[in-house]
Scaffold this motif. Structure first.
Motif, mmCIF file in Angstrom:
data_model
loop_
_atom_site.group_PDB
_atom_site.id
_atom_site.type_symbol
_atom_site.label_atom_id
_atom_site.label_comp_id
_atom_site.label_asym_id
_atom_site.label_seq_id
_atom_site.Cartn_x
_atom_site.Cartn_y
_atom_site.Cartn_z
ATOM 1 N N TYR A 54 0.838 -1.202 0.000
ATOM 2 C CA TYR A 54 0.000 0.000 0.000
ATOM 3 C C TYR A 54 0.867 1.244 0.000
ATOM 4 O O TYR A 54 2.086 1.178 0.213
ATOM 5 C CB TYR A 54 -0.949 0.021 1.210
ATOM 6 C CG TYR A 54 -0.272 0.159 2.558
ATOM 7 C CD1 TYR A 54 0.104 1.408 3.058
ATOM 8 C CD2 TYR A 54 -0.007 -0.966 3.345
ATOM 9 C CE1 TYR A 54 0.737 1.520 4.292
ATOM 10 C CE2 TYR A 54 0.621 -0.850 4.574
ATOM 11 C CZ TYR A 54 0.987 0.397 5.047
ATOM 12 O OH TYR A 54 1.615 0.519 6.267
ATOM 13 N N ALA A 55 0.211 2.370 -0.228
ATOM 14 C CA ALA A 55 0.843 3.674 -0.037
ATOM 15 C C ALA A 55 -0.216 4.594 0.535
ATOM 16 O O ALA A 55 -1.386 4.547 0.138
ATOM 17 C CB ALA A 55 1.386 4.229 -1.352
ATOM 18 N N MET A 56 0.203 5.401 1.509
ATOM 19 C CA MET A 56 -0.716 6.375 2.087
ATOM 20 C C MET A 56 -0.029 7.726 2.189
ATOM 21 O O MET A 56 1.195 7.814 2.306
ATOM 22 C CB MET A 56 -1.247 5.929 3.447
ATOM 23 C CG MET A 56 -0.217 5.781 4.533
ATOM 24 S SD MET A 56 -0.933 5.400 6.185
ATOM 25 C CE MET A 56 -1.496 3.720 5.982
ATOM 26 N N VAL A 57 -0.854 8.758 2.108
ATOM 27 C CA VAL A 57 -0.396 10.114 2.359
ATOM 28 C C VAL A 57 -0.964 10.507 3.705
ATOM 29 O O VAL A 57 -2.154 10.269 3.984
ATOM 30 C CB VAL A 57 -0.856 11.085 1.249
ATOM 31 C CG1 VAL A 57 -0.392 12.512 1.553
ATOM 32 C CG2 VAL A 57 -0.348 10.628 -0.115
ATOM 33 N N LEU A 58 -0.111 11.091 4.538
ATOM 34 C CA LEU A 58 -0.496 11.487 5.889
ATOM 35 C C LEU A 58 -0.323 12.989 6.048
ATOM 36 O O LEU A 58 0.645 13.559 5.549
ATOM 37 C CB LEU A 58 0.392 10.779 6.919
ATOM 38 C CG LEU A 58 0.379 9.260 6.887
ATOM 39 C CD1 LEU A 58 1.581 8.705 7.619
ATOM 40 C CD2 LEU A 58 -0.916 8.739 7.489
ATOM 41 N N ASP A 59 -1.265 13.589 6.728
ATOM 42 C CA ASP A 59 -1.145 14.994 7.107
ATOM 43 C C ASP A 59 -1.271 15.047 8.620
ATOM 44 O O ASP A 59 -2.343 14.781 9.165
ATOM 45 C CB ASP A 59 -2.228 15.829 6.428
ATOM 46 C CG ASP A 59 -2.059 17.310 6.655
ATOM 47 O OD1 ASP A 59 -1.074 17.732 7.314
ATOM 48 O OD2 ASP A 59 -2.907 18.081 6.170
ATOM 49 N N ASN A 60 -0.157 15.321 9.295
ATOM 50 C CA ASN A 60 -0.126 15.355 10.756
ATOM 51 C C ASN A 60 -0.659 14.047 11.367
ATOM 52 O O ASN A 60 -1.381 14.055 12.347
ATOM 53 C CB ASN A 60 -0.909 16.568 11.273
ATOM 54 C CG ASN A 60 -0.656 16.849 12.738
ATOM 55 O OD1 ASN A 60 0.403 16.540 13.285
ATOM 56 N ND2 ASN A 60 -1.641 17.422 13.394
ATOM 57 N N VAL A 85 -1.794 1.019 -7.812
ATOM 58 C CA VAL A 85 -2.283 2.163 -7.027
ATOM 59 C C VAL A 85 -1.303 2.658 -5.979
ATOM 60 O O VAL A 85 -1.444 3.776 -5.478
ATOM 61 C CB VAL A 85 -3.656 1.867 -6.380
ATOM 62 C CG1 VAL A 85 -4.712 1.580 -7.451
ATOM 63 C CG2 VAL A 85 -3.583 0.737 -5.373
ATOM 64 N N SER A 86 -0.283 1.845 -5.648
ATOM 65 C CA SER A 86 0.680 2.275 -4.634
ATOM 66 C C SER A 86 2.000 2.757 -5.239
ATOM 67 O O SER A 86 2.942 3.068 -4.520
ATOM 68 C CB SER A 86 0.952 1.140 -3.637
ATOM 69 O OG SER A 86 1.601 0.063 -4.281
ATOM 70 N N LYS A 87 2.066 2.840 -6.552
ATOM 71 C CA LYS A 87 3.264 3.328 -7.228
ATOM 72 C C LYS A 87 3.527 4.784 -6.871
ATOM 73 O O LYS A 87 2.598 5.568 -6.638
ATOM 74 C CB LYS A 87 3.090 3.275 -8.749
ATOM 75 C CG LYS A 87 3.073 1.926 -9.355
ATOM 76 C CD LYS A 87 2.887 2.071 -10.867
ATOM 77 C CE LYS A 87 2.859 0.723 -11.530
ATOM 78 N NZ LYS A 87 2.689 0.869 -12.987
ATOM 79 N N ALA A 88 4.786 5.158 -6.907
ATOM 80 C CA ALA A 88 5.169 6.551 -6.656
ATOM 81 C C ALA A 88 4.485 7.492 -7.641
ATOM 82 O O ALA A 88 4.029 8.580 -7.260
ATOM 83 C CB ALA A 88 6.683 6.700 -6.738
ATOM 84 N N GLU A 89 4.376 7.082 -8.897
ATOM 85 C CA GLU A 89 3.739 7.926 -9.912
ATOM 86 C C GLU A 89 2.280 8.178 -9.573
ATOM 87 O O GLU A 89 1.778 9.298 -9.764
ATOM 88 C CB GLU A 89 3.841 7.262 -11.299
ATOM 89 C CG GLU A 89 5.251 7.066 -11.806
ATOM 90 C CD GLU A 89 5.939 5.789 -11.310
ATOM 91 O OE1 GLU A 89 7.055 5.529 -11.775
ATOM 92 O OE2 GLU A 89 5.393 5.064 -10.439
ATOM 93 N N THR A 90 1.599 7.156 -9.085
ATOM 94 C CA THR A 90 0.186 7.297 -8.721
ATOM 95 C C THR A 90 0.049 8.241 -7.531
ATOM 96 O O THR A 90 -0.809 9.129 -7.529
ATOM 97 C CB THR A 90 -0.436 5.923 -8.398
ATOM 98 O OG1 THR A 90 -0.275 5.073 -9.529
ATOM 99 C CG2 THR A 90 -1.904 6.053 -8.049
ATOM 100 N N ILE A 91 0.897 8.070 -6.533
ATOM 101 C CA ILE A 91 0.836 8.946 -5.346
ATOM 102 C C ILE A 91 1.169 10.382 -5.729
ATOM 103 O O ILE A 91 0.507 11.320 -5.287
ATOM 104 C CB ILE A 91 1.762 8.407 -4.228
ATOM 105 C CG1 ILE A 91 1.278 7.040 -3.750
ATOM 106 C CG2 ILE A 91 1.845 9.400 -3.079
ATOM 107 C CD1 ILE A 91 -0.162 7.003 -3.228
ATOM 108 N N LEU A 92 2.167 10.572 -6.576
ATOM 109 C CA LEU A 92 2.523 11.925 -7.030
ATOM 110 C C LEU A 92 1.322 12.598 -7.686
ATOM 111 O O LEU A 92 1.072 13.785 -7.459
ATOM 112 C CB LEU A 92 3.700 11.858 -8.006
ATOM 113 C CG LEU A 92 4.193 13.197 -8.566
ATOM 114 C CD1 LEU A 92 4.690 14.114 -7.463
ATOM 115 C CD2 LEU A 92 5.285 12.955 -9.608
#
Length: 157
Positions: free
Chosen positions: A125-131, A147-154
């Protein structure tokens, strides 16, 4: 299972640093930061080594240019393995975190049993966290890598 809008549970993760073993509280590590946390089933495994970690290494500057303070890779491996894998991948911009006993992975409900190569491991997985709050959570379906690729997160930032 953790979901978008949830706050990460407090857990302890390890990192081997030049000064020795560091222990990080997830609450302290992600406090007041925009961070990416991505998980792999295992260090030195094929997709993880050929695509997942390298994608974040290559795009680290672009991710940071979008306001990301911290990029972390986590696996159910020990800190020595994570450090060696980070060195082998030239991942100096990525914090390599160990969840050796899978306690964090279990606390967020993203464990899987893979008796084929190691027992309890993390789902990819990949998640973006804010605080410390999950703003994006992309969990891969078994055997997939999209869906967890760096390109997808970017593209979500």
């Amino acid at each position: 299972m953790i979901k978008q809008g949830d706050t990460l549970p407090n857990a302890t993760l390890n990192q081997l640093t030049p000064d020795g073993m560091a222990t990080h509280s997830t609450h302290e590590l992600f406090a007041n930061k925009k961070a990416i946390l991505f998980a792999v089933p295992g260090a030195f495994t094929p997709t993880c080594s050929e695509a997942h970690l390298p994608g974040f290494v290559v795009l680290a500057d672009q991710l940071k240019a979008k306001g990301v303070d911290l990029i972390c890779c986590i696996a159910v491996n020990d800190a020595f393995v994570m450090d060696a894998w980070g060195d082998a991948q030239n991942a100096s911009e990525i914090m390599m975190l160990a969840d050796g006993d899978a306690s964090f992975t279990k606390a967020i409900g993203l464990e899987m049993d893979t008796d084929k190569f190691g027992g309890i491991r993390s789902q990819r997985y990949a998640m973006v966290l804010d605080n410390g709050t999950v703003t994006t959570l992309n969990i891969e379906k078994s055997g997939e890598f999209d869906v967890s690729k760096a390109e997808t997160i970017l593209s979500t930032l």
